[in-house]
Design an enzyme around this catalytic site. Structure first.
Site, mmCIF file in Angstrom:
data_model
loop_
_atom_site.group_PDB
_atom_site.id
_atom_site.type_symbol
_atom_site.label_atom_id
_atom_site.label_comp_id
_atom_site.label_asym_id
_atom_site.label_seq_id
_atom_site.Cartn_x
_atom_site.Cartn_y
_atom_site.Cartn_z
ATOM 1 N N GLY A 10 0.832 -1.208 0.000
ATOM 2 C CA GLY A 10 0.000 0.000 0.000
ATOM 3 C C GLY A 10 0.860 1.249 0.000
ATOM 4 O O GLY A 10 2.096 1.188 0.062
ATOM 5 N N PHE A 11 0.178 2.365 -0.038
ATOM 6 C CA PHE A 11 0.840 3.677 -0.040
ATOM 7 C C PHE A 11 1.744 3.820 1.194
ATOM 8 O O PHE A 11 2.972 3.989 1.073
ATOM 9 C CB PHE A 11 -0.271 4.730 -0.086
ATOM 10 C CG PHE A 11 0.128 6.129 0.196
ATOM 11 C CD1 PHE A 11 1.236 6.700 -0.416
ATOM 12 C CD2 PHE A 11 -0.638 6.906 1.068
ATOM 13 C CE1 PHE A 11 1.581 8.024 -0.154
ATOM 14 C CE2 PHE A 11 -0.301 8.221 1.325
ATOM 15 C CZ PHE A 11 0.816 8.777 0.719
ATOM 16 N N GLY A 36 -3.560 -2.589 -2.438
ATOM 17 C CA GLY A 36 -2.117 -2.388 -2.616
ATOM 18 C C GLY A 36 -1.723 -2.736 -4.037
ATOM 19 O O GLY A 36 -2.476 -3.387 -4.761
ATOM 20 N N TYR A 62 0.552 -17.184 9.297
ATOM 21 C CA TYR A 62 1.760 -17.770 9.881
ATOM 22 C C TYR A 62 2.976 -17.157 9.206
ATOM 23 O O TYR A 62 3.041 -17.068 7.983
ATOM 24 C CB TYR A 62 1.766 -19.294 9.684
ATOM 25 C CG TYR A 62 3.087 -19.911 10.084
ATOM 26 C CD1 TYR A 62 3.404 -20.126 11.434
ATOM 27 C CD2 TYR A 62 4.042 -20.249 9.117
ATOM 28 C CE1 TYR A 62 4.623 -20.656 11.805
ATOM 29 C CE2 TYR A 62 5.264 -20.788 9.489
ATOM 30 C CZ TYR A 62 5.551 -20.990 10.835
ATOM 31 O OH TYR A 62 6.766 -21.505 11.199
ATOM 32 N N TYR A 145 -15.418 1.423 8.057
ATOM 33 C CA TYR A 145 -14.010 1.773 8.297
ATOM 34 C C TYR A 145 -13.824 2.279 9.725
ATOM 35 O O TYR A 145 -12.957 1.798 10.460
ATOM 36 C CB TYR A 145 -13.585 2.845 7.300
ATOM 37 C CG TYR A 145 -12.114 3.203 7.351
ATOM 38 C CD1 TYR A 145 -11.132 2.277 6.996
ATOM 39 C CD2 TYR A 145 -11.704 4.480 7.728
ATOM 40 C CE1 TYR A 145 -9.788 2.617 7.018
ATOM 41 C CE2 TYR A 145 -10.362 4.824 7.753
ATOM 42 C CZ TYR A 145 -9.405 3.896 7.396
ATOM 43 O OH TYR A 145 -8.073 4.237 7.425
ATOM 44 N N THR A 175 -3.021 11.803 4.664
ATOM 45 C CA THR A 175 -1.633 11.767 4.203
ATOM 46 C C THR A 175 -1.621 11.636 2.688
ATOM 47 O O THR A 175 -2.497 10.992 2.110
ATOM 48 C CB THR A 175 -0.898 10.579 4.864
ATOM 49 O OG1 THR A 175 -1.002 10.717 6.283
ATOM 50 C CG2 THR A 175 0.566 10.538 4.481
ATOM 51 N N ARG A 186 -9.180 9.534 -3.267
ATOM 52 C CA ARG A 186 -8.962 10.543 -2.228
ATOM 53 C C ARG A 186 -8.723 11.903 -2.860
ATOM 54 O O ARG A 186 -8.376 12.028 -4.032
ATOM 55 C CB ARG A 186 -7.807 10.130 -1.318
ATOM 56 C CG ARG A 186 -8.281 9.101 -0.313
ATOM 57 C CD ARG A 186 -7.213 8.707 0.657
ATOM 58 N NE ARG A 186 -6.342 7.696 0.095
ATOM 59 C CZ ARG A 186 -5.523 6.947 0.827
ATOM 60 N NH1 ARG A 186 -5.455 7.126 2.129
ATOM 61 N NH2 ARG A 186 -4.765 6.044 0.253
#
Ligand code: UDP
Length: 318
Positions: A10-11, A36, A62, A145, A175, A186
């Site tokens: 991801g970012f 991602g 794991y 979320y 961000t 976004r």
């Protein structure tokens, strides 16, 4: 140290991996590429201290060998993404956090949760200190979320209190920077992509709602310091410089030299009217504060998106 980062493609996860590797640490990354992207970690292929596991952390997880840290960054994070993927978002915040905490417990590793300013919801206290409990609509579209992250914080504190896991919680405010997905929805990525394509910038509502934008290098530095600190209470990491969405649109148009205009679209449900971090705790405990002003961070981000202009992802649909 050997650390596990979930959501490594991801970012933020990918920048965090770079930060740990830069200091000589070893990074094991997990991602299922739901939001991602392989290209965010392509530069780490073959790195002697980086390994990657394609896996959904909401399933049993794991990891072989010792770990000193587990940093749980896996989650859709853009409103557009989590509105499309509400069940996956709830699962990675709940089951994924449980699994990541289980790994930390089994390995005797420190755990850091990527939480969010969304735990404050549409805040009635401004700016938001960590002591504010928030104003969240649990059954609204953003609830998937917000409540997942609130549950994740509760789960983290339960493992801290009941199992003695050494935990950290960062509340991340808006961000931006290189490696955001052009289409992630976004506001910063939308406006830059629209301006570079010469399309109208889509301001939702009247654009008077505010956000406070933190450049990714500042954000990652704050998170890195928190991980290495002894602070087990949540810590806001963000840039307190607050702008209206309309101001941001005008700045992006000016900085790109675009001929784009501004168009209005309906305000999404439960869209917070204001947001600004109170970063007194981060300053006191971590000696951290942002160093990159919006104009400087935007210039770097515009450069990044300009670099993608030739690729298919920035072309308008045909
Ligand atoms: N926004 C906007 N146009 C866009 C995308 C977002 O006006 O194309 C607004 C959105 O309504 C919100 C703010 O910008 O008020 C920040 O939205 P974003 O999706 O970046 O994140 P949020 O802070 O809401 O989680």
């Amino acid at each position: 140290m050997r650390v596990l980062i979930t959501g490594v493609a991801g970012f933020l996860g990918s920048h965090l991996a770079d930060r740990f590797l830069r200091d000589g640490h070893e990074v094991v990354g997990i991602d299922n590429f739901l939001t991602g992207r392989p290209e965010n970690i392509a530069h780490l292929t073959g790195h002697p201290r980086f390994s990657f596991l394609r896996h959904n952390v909401s399933e049993f997880t794991y990891v072989a060998g010792p770990l000193d840290g587990v940093l749980h960054f896996a989650s859709p994070a853009s409103p557009v993404d989590y509105l499309e993927l509400p069940i996956q978002t709830l699962k990675v915040g709940s089951l994924g956090t449980h699994n990541a905490l289980g790994v930390a417990l089994a390995k005797g590793a420190r755990f850091l949760l990527a939480s969010t300013s969304e735990v404050y919801g549409d805040p009635l206290v401004h700016p938001q200190p960590e002591s504010y409990w928030g104003n969240v609509n649990p059954i609204g579209p953003r609830g998937c979320y917000d409540e997942a992250k609130r549950f994740a914080e509760a789960m983290t504190m339960a493992y801290h209190r009941a199992q003695g896991v050494d935990t950290r919680i960062v509340r991340i405010f808006n961000t931006y920077g290189p490696r955001m997905r052009p289409g992630d929805g976004r506001v910063v990525s939308n406006f830059i992509v629209q301006a570079l394509r010469g399309e109208a910038l889509t301001v939702y509502g009247d654009g008077s709602q505010t956000r406070s934008f933190c450049f990714v290098s500042d954000e990652v530095e704050g998170i890195y310091r928190l991980f290495h600190s002894g602070e087990t209470q949540p810590v806001n990491i963000g840039n307190p410089d607050e702008f209206t969405v309309r101001q941001l649109a005008e700045l992006v148009i000016a900085m790109t030299g675009s001929s784009s205009t501004i168009t209005s679209l309906p305000l999404p449900a439960d869209d917070p009217k204001v947001r600004q971090p109170d970063i007194a705790r981060a300053r006191a405990v971590l000696g951290w504060g942002p160093t990159v002003p919006l104009r400087e961070g935007l210039a770097a981000t515009i450069d990044y998106f300009r670099g993608l202009t030739g690729s298919a992802r920035l072309q308008p649909p045909t």
